[in-house]
Design a protein around this motif. Sequence first.
Motif, PDB file in Angstrom:
ATOM      1  N   GLU A 273       0.797  -1.223   0.000  1.00 27.91           N
ATOM      2  CA  GLU A 273       0.000   0.000   0.000  1.00 27.91           C
ATOM      3  C   GLU A 273       0.838   1.284   0.000  1.00 27.91           C
ATOM      4  OE1 GLU A 273      -2.261  -0.740   3.492  1.00 27.91           O
ATOM      5  OE2 GLU A 273      -3.700  -2.078   2.487  1.00 27.91           O
ATOM      6  N   ALA A 274       2.188   1.176   0.287  1.00 23.66           N
ATOM      7  CA  ALA A 274       3.046   2.386   0.361  1.00 23.66           C
ATOM      8  C   ALA A 274       4.217   2.269  -0.604  1.00 23.66           C
ATOM      9  CB  ALA A 274       3.560   2.566   1.797  1.00 23.66           C
ATOM     10  N   ASP A 275       4.555   3.441  -1.218  1.00 23.14           N
ATOM     11  CA  ASP A 275       5.710   3.446  -2.120  1.00 23.14           C
ATOM     12  C   ASP A 275       7.002   3.195  -1.341  1.00 23.14           C
ATOM     13  OD1 ASP A 275       4.009   4.051  -4.201  1.00 23.14           O
ATOM     14  OD2 ASP A 275       4.400   6.228  -4.120  1.00 23.14           O
TER      15      ASP A 275
ATOM     16  N   ASP B  40      -1.590  -8.791  -3.960  1.00 25.56           N
ATOM     17  CA  ASP B  40      -1.661  -9.953  -4.849  1.00 25.56           C
ATOM     18  C   ASP B  40      -2.373 -11.060  -4.083  1.00 25.56           C
ATOM     19  OD1 ASP B  40      -1.387 -11.895  -6.735  1.00 25.56           O
ATOM     20  OD2 ASP B  40       0.784 -12.162  -6.480  1.00 25.56           O
ATOM     21  N   TRP B  41      -3.697 -11.061  -4.259  1.00 19.81           N
ATOM     22  CA  TRP B  41      -4.506 -11.941  -3.416  1.00 19.81           C
ATOM     23  C   TRP B  41      -4.447 -13.393  -3.889  1.00 19.81           C
ATOM     24  CZ3 TRP B  41      -5.412  -9.342   0.695  1.00 19.81           C
ATOM     25  CH2 TRP B  41      -5.746  -7.998   0.661  1.00 19.81           C
ATOM     26  N   ASN B  42      -4.480 -14.303  -2.883  1.00 15.36           N
ATOM     27  CA  ASN B  42      -4.577 -15.721  -3.224  1.00 15.36           C
ATOM     28  C   ASN B  42      -6.030 -16.066  -3.559  1.00 15.36           C
ATOM     29  OD1 ASN B  42      -5.895 -15.848  -0.797  1.00 15.36           O
ATOM     30  ND2 ASN B  42      -4.366 -17.123   0.246  1.00 15.36           N
ATOM     31  N   ASP B  43      -6.307 -17.371  -3.744  1.00 14.28           N
ATOM     32  CA  ASP B  43      -7.669 -17.793  -4.128  1.00 14.28           C
ATOM     33  C   ASP B  43      -8.652 -17.746  -2.980  1.00 14.28           C
ATOM     34  OD1 ASP B  43      -6.824 -18.227  -6.720  1.00 14.28           O
ATOM     35  OD2 ASP B  43      -6.318 -20.342  -6.337  1.00 14.28           O
ATOM     36  N   GLY B  44      -8.168 -17.506  -1.807  1.00 10.60           N
ATOM     37  CA  GLY B  44      -9.051 -17.387  -0.646  1.00 10.60           C
ATOM     38  C   GLY B  44      -9.484 -18.735  -0.096  1.00 10.60           C
ATOM     39  N   GLU B  45      -9.921 -18.676   1.152  1.00  8.71           N
ATOM     40  CA  GLU B  45     -10.453 -19.889   1.784  1.00  8.71           C
ATOM     41  C   GLU B  45     -11.660 -19.507   2.634  1.00  8.71           C
ATOM     42  OE1 GLU B  45      -7.921 -21.758   4.599  1.00  8.71           O
ATOM     43  OE2 GLU B  45      -7.189 -19.864   5.456  1.00  8.71           O
ATOM     44  N   VAL B  46     -12.576 -20.482   2.760  1.00  8.53           N
ATOM     45  CA  VAL B  46     -13.796 -20.251   3.542  1.00  8.53           C
ATOM     46  C   VAL B  46     -13.427 -20.318   5.014  1.00  8.53           C
ATOM     47  CG1 VAL B  46     -16.091 -21.095   4.117  1.00  8.53           C
ATOM     48  CG2 VAL B  46     -15.273 -21.180   1.741  1.00  8.53           C
ATOM     49  N   THR B  47     -13.532 -19.195   5.676  1.00  9.80           N
ATOM     50  CA  THR B  47     -13.206 -19.156   7.102  1.00  9.80           C
ATOM     51  C   THR B  47     -14.448 -19.293   7.972  1.00  9.80           C
ATOM     52  OG1 THR B  47     -13.227 -16.737   6.924  1.00  9.80           O
ATOM     53  CG2 THR B  47     -11.080 -17.844   6.828  1.00  9.80           C
TER      54      THR B  47
ATOM     55  N   ASN C 293       1.926 -10.914  -1.065  1.00  5.38           N
ATOM     56  CA  ASN C 293       3.043 -10.031  -0.788  1.00  5.38           C
ATOM     57  C   ASN C 293       3.233  -9.805   0.706  1.00  5.38           C
ATOM     58  OD1 ASN C 293       3.532  -9.633  -3.562  1.00  5.38           O
ATOM     59  ND2 ASN C 293       1.963  -8.016  -3.645  1.00  5.38           N
ATOM     60  N   ASP C 294       2.122  -9.854   1.429  1.00  5.05           N
ATOM     61  CA  ASP C 294       2.195  -9.594   2.874  1.00  5.05           C
ATOM     62  C   ASP C 294       1.066 -10.367   3.524  1.00  5.05           C
ATOM     63  OD1 ASP C 294       2.158  -8.673   5.458  1.00  5.05           O
ATOM     64  OD2 ASP C 294       2.514  -6.575   4.908  1.00  5.05           O
TER      65      ASP C 294
END
Length: 270
Positions: free
Chosen positions: A30-32, A57-64, A81-82
């Motif tokens: 989110e920051a330069d 850079d989001w992953n495919d996600g999981e049902v939480t 990335n984080d």
Amino acid sequence: MAAPKQKTESVAALGHDWDDGVVTTKPTCEADGVKTYTCKNDGSHTKTESIPALGHDWNDGEVTTPATCETDGVKTYTCKNDASHTKTETIAKLGHKWDAGKVTKEPTYDSDGTMTFTCQNDKTHTYTETIPAKKYTFTVTVVDPTCTEQGYTLHTCNQNAEKSYKDNYTDALGHDYKEVITPATCKDAGKVENVCQRCNDTKLVKELPVTEDHQWNDGVVTKAATCTEAGEKLYTCTVCNKTKAETIEATRPRLERDHHPGHLRQGGQR
């Protein structure tokens, strides 16, 4: 000796000779970031360039939190990335998916039954519907009044005799008497009666004594009469079989004149 003379000349500036630079502040999602360059000619001279923020850079996600029939669920995405960066999306609640239902209590003629439906998404979710009690059926018979009994409508329950009932009562008709005379004969006594025209209820008014009015037949000759003796004819009553006898008078000889004057003979013989 005279003092030496001096002159000055301008020496052109060297200009910066920047190195390849060093990342002094790493960019984040989110920051330069910052890249710092140092002049090879003078290490005190530096310049910086902005390194654009990486973005997520989001992953495919999981049902939480799984969605249920009645509540929304949650799907969580983690930034490659984080890993400390996450975002969530709502998973719409499933809603109930009911089966065709099962009769859990049969209806009777006196009480309602129950149909239970089960959710195919969650077997613990059920709901019930009422199955109306069965309806009694009746056979209707109109019973006409008689002379002594009321009329009514009979409702006969086809499933439970105890549920049968009567209504629409009408008054008894009473007797409709008419005088009927049974004539007396020589065999039997007669009578005068009042007889109801509907139910044949009978009340004796009076009795009629046996008569002597016999119905005689033509009679039978039981003994033929002769010239000298009486005969007999027997009559029988066709009603009571009583008999009576009547005498047949004896026949008298017939006198006839002979062909000769003054001469007679019996039996008309010459």
